[in-house]
Motif scaffolding. Structure first.
Motif, PDB file in Angstrom:
ATOM      1  N   UNK A 171      30.028  17.755 -12.549  1.00  9.31           N
ATOM      2  CA  UNK A 171      28.938  18.516 -11.983  1.00  9.31           C
ATOM      3  C   UNK A 171      27.708  18.441 -12.406  1.00  9.31           C
ATOM      4  N   UNK A 172      27.264  17.190 -12.479  1.00  8.53           N
ATOM      5  CA  UNK A 172      25.814  16.968 -13.002  1.00  8.53           C
ATOM      6  C   UNK A 172      25.299  16.370 -11.693  1.00  8.53           C
ATOM      7  N   UNK A 173      23.647  16.483 -11.941  1.00  7.71           N
ATOM      8  CA  UNK A 173      22.996  15.802 -11.093  1.00  7.71           C
ATOM      9  C   UNK A 173      21.921  14.914 -11.763  1.00  7.71           C
ATOM     10  N   UNK A 174      22.235  13.745 -11.472  1.00  9.33           N
ATOM     11  CA  UNK A 174      21.566  12.645 -12.280  1.00  9.33           C
ATOM     12  C   UNK A 174      20.664  12.077 -11.566  1.00  9.33           C
ATOM     13  N   UNK A 175      19.126  12.131 -12.134  1.00  9.45           N
ATOM     14  CA  UNK A 175      17.981  11.628 -11.740  1.00  9.45           C
ATOM     15  C   UNK A 175      17.997  10.046 -11.568  1.00  9.45           C
ATOM     16  N   UNK A 176      17.606   9.591 -10.445  1.00 11.35           N
ATOM     17  CA  UNK A 176      17.450   7.926 -10.720  1.00 11.35           C
ATOM     18  C   UNK A 176      15.997   7.759  -9.918  1.00 11.35           C
ATOM     19  N   UNK A 177      14.836   7.947 -10.449  1.00 10.53           N
ATOM     20  CA  UNK A 177      13.722   8.244  -9.951  1.00 10.53           C
ATOM     21  C   UNK A 177      12.492   7.832 -10.784  1.00 10.53           C
ATOM     22  N   UNK A 178      12.628   7.146 -11.745  1.00  6.95           N
ATOM     23  CA  UNK A 178      11.749   6.510 -12.560  1.00  6.95           C
ATOM     24  C   UNK A 178      10.955   7.683 -13.373  1.00  6.95           C
ATOM     25  N   UNK A 179      11.461   8.818 -13.278  1.00  6.40           N
ATOM     26  CA  UNK A 179      10.779   9.851 -14.272  1.00  6.40           C
ATOM     27  C   UNK A 179       9.778  10.819 -13.093  1.00  6.40           C
ATOM     28  N   UNK A 180       9.750  10.737 -11.813  1.00  6.47           N
ATOM     29  CA  UNK A 180       9.163  11.306 -10.901  1.00  6.47           C
ATOM     30  C   UNK A 180       9.579  12.944 -11.147  1.00  6.47           C
ATOM     31  N   UNK A 181      10.679  13.401 -11.537  1.00  8.39           N
ATOM     32  CA  UNK A 181      11.128  14.639 -11.510  1.00  8.39           C
ATOM     33  C   UNK A 181      10.423  15.407 -12.704  1.00  8.39           C
ATOM     34  N   UNK A 182       9.923  14.670 -13.702  1.00 12.65           N
ATOM     35  CA  UNK A 182       9.256  15.275 -14.773  1.00 12.65           C
ATOM     36  C   UNK A 182       7.897  15.563 -14.481  1.00 12.65           C
ATOM     37  N   UNK A 199       1.008  -1.211   0.125  1.00 13.39           N
ATOM     38  CA  UNK A 199       0.005   0.000   0.115  1.00 13.39           C
ATOM     39  C   UNK A 199       0.795   1.277  -0.146  1.00 13.39           C
ATOM     40  N   UNK A 200       1.936   1.114   0.608  1.00  8.74           N
ATOM     41  CA  UNK A 200       2.687   2.441   0.934  1.00  8.74           C
ATOM     42  C   UNK A 200       3.525   2.642  -0.338  1.00  8.74           C
ATOM     43  N   UNK A 201       3.853   1.374  -0.885  1.00  9.81           N
ATOM     44  CA  UNK A 201       4.704   1.607  -2.396  1.00  9.81           C
ATOM     45  C   UNK A 201       3.773   2.276  -3.176  1.00  9.81           C
ATOM     46  N   UNK A 202       2.586   1.923  -3.455  1.00  7.88           N
ATOM     47  CA  UNK A 202       1.647   2.299  -4.382  1.00  7.88           C
ATOM     48  C   UNK A 202       1.396   3.629  -4.206  1.00  7.88           C
ATOM     49  N   UNK A 203       1.275   4.111  -2.750  1.00  7.57           N
ATOM     50  CA  UNK A 203       1.182   5.721  -2.722  1.00  7.57           C
ATOM     51  C   UNK A 203       2.491   6.489  -3.252  1.00  7.57           C
ATOM     52  N   UNK A 204       3.551   5.880  -3.017  1.00  4.53           N
ATOM     53  CA  UNK A 204       4.869   6.605  -3.363  1.00  4.53           C
ATOM     54  C   UNK A 204       4.988   6.685  -4.665  1.00  4.53           C
ATOM     55  N   UNK A 205       4.431   5.534  -5.201  1.00  2.00           N
ATOM     56  CA  UNK A 205       4.569   5.309  -6.692  1.00  2.00           C
ATOM     57  C   UNK A 205       3.694   6.038  -7.888  1.00  2.00           C
ATOM     58  N   UNK A 206       2.721   6.735  -7.164  1.00  2.00           N
ATOM     59  CA  UNK A 206       1.518   7.080  -7.998  1.00  2.00           C
ATOM     60  C   UNK A 206       1.736   8.333  -8.846  1.00  2.00           C
ATOM     61  N   UNK A 207       2.843   8.889  -8.533  1.00  2.00           N
ATOM     62  CA  UNK A 207       3.123   9.990  -9.356  1.00  2.00           C
ATOM     63  C   UNK A 207       4.454   9.746 -10.309  1.00  2.00           C
ATOM     64  N   UNK A 208       4.842   8.460 -10.248  1.00  2.00           N
ATOM     65  CA  UNK A 208       6.143   8.019 -11.011  1.00  2.00           C
ATOM     66  C   UNK A 208       5.852   7.413 -12.308  1.00  2.00           C
ATOM     67  N   UNK A 209       6.282   7.786 -13.467  1.00  3.10           N
ATOM     68  CA  UNK A 209       5.752   7.257 -14.817  1.00  3.10           C
ATOM     69  C   UNK A 209       6.020   5.590 -14.904  1.00  3.10           C
ATOM     70  N   UNK A 210       7.133   5.285 -14.165  1.00  6.02           N
ATOM     71  CA  UNK A 210       7.296   3.775 -14.198  1.00  6.02           C
ATOM     72  C   UNK A 210       6.406   2.817 -13.271  1.00  6.02           C
ATOM     73  N   UNK A 211       5.557   3.708 -12.341  1.00  3.59           N
ATOM     74  CA  UNK A 211       4.719   3.074 -11.598  1.00  3.59           C
ATOM     75  C   UNK A 211       5.218   2.100 -10.550  1.00  3.59           C
TER      76      UNK A 211
END
Length: 257
Positions: A245-256, A208-220
């Motif tokens: 000097x880069x900031x590399x997102x590893x978030x399933x697309x959440x930042x978009x 249930x918590x995983x589902x809530x956290x991933x609700x706005x992640x494109x990879x779900x």
């Protein structure tokens, strides 16, 4: 300048004490790739046990060291052990950190100081110690810091304002390090994880918590520690020599979103 790393080289990884943390996956990936590894954590017993286990698995030299990264003397003592027992430091990965679920009105001096000391000041102390040795060695190097999606979105149900501020500070440290250390062949980059199923997230997440956290992640779904480790393995390699000097997102697309 570009650099060729020495054949015998050390990666320093903080935050390697938690059995389900990213640090252990990173240490395993690097040891399997030919690195000797120093695994650091405030939980000395845990990290020493893990070092023995990883050395047995891989045949690499692995040293476990207890350290409080928010204490500069503790950091220097840890690096004195690394200097004595391991090959030259070529990579340093800052994964140690603490969460802060407090709202802006709940933050007092003690909470603020603790979350900034560990997440930001601790990152600085580790960068200083590692970069000093990389410069002295003349072989260049790689520094990878850990920020968070929280630095961009201000936090959510798990970590909030204080943590967001500390992880935003890590981005500034990363960019400053990239600018100042580049002439020595040292790159400095940050990873920006989204929700990752680790101990810092409170242990094993319920469905249930995983589902809530991933609700706005494109990879779900939430991410797994080994998916972050794969990115870090690249960022400390010679193949990443022009990533700085880069900031590399590893978030399933959440930042978009």
């Amino acid at each position: 300048m570009t650099s060729t790393f020495p054949e015998n080289r050390t990666a320093v990884v903080t935050g390697a004490g938690a059995p389900r943390g990213i640090g252990r996956h990173v240490a395993r990936a690097l040891a399997a790739s030919g690195w000797d590894v120093a695994v650091l954590d405030i939980d000395e017993a845990s990290v020493k046990d893990f070092a023995g286990e990883l050395a047995g698995e891989t045949g690499r030299t692995v040293v476990g060291i207890g350290v409080d990264i928010s204490d500069k003397d503790s950091v220097e003592a840890a690096f004195a052990i690394i200097d004595r027992e391991l090959p030259p430091v070529v990579a340093e990965v800052n994964l140690a950190g603490i969460p802060s679920p407090h709202t802006i009105f709940e933050i007092d001096d003690a909470i603020w100081d603790r979350v900034m000391d560990v997440n930001a000041k601790g990152t600085l102390f580790m960068m200083q110690a590692a970069a000093t040795r990389m410069i002295q060695g003349g072989h260049g190097g790689r520094i990878v810091n850990t920020s968070s999606i929280t630095a961009y979105d201000g936090g959510g149900t798990f970590s909030k304002t204080g943590y967001a501020a500390a992880k935003a500070a890590v981005l500034g440290l990363t960019r400053g390090g990239a600018r100042e250390l580049g002439k020595h062949g040292i790159t400095c980059n940050a990873i920006v994880p989204g929700p990752i199923d680790t101990d810092i997230m409170g242990g094993t997440l319920t469905d249930e918590r995983k589902a809530g956290m991933s609700s706005d992640i494109p990879l779900a779904r939430v991410g797994q520690p080994q998916e972050v480790a794969g990115l870090i393995k690249f960022l400390v390699s010679e193949d990443s020599s022009f990533v700085n000097g880069d900031s590399v997102f590893v978030d399933g697309g959440k930042h978009m979103v």
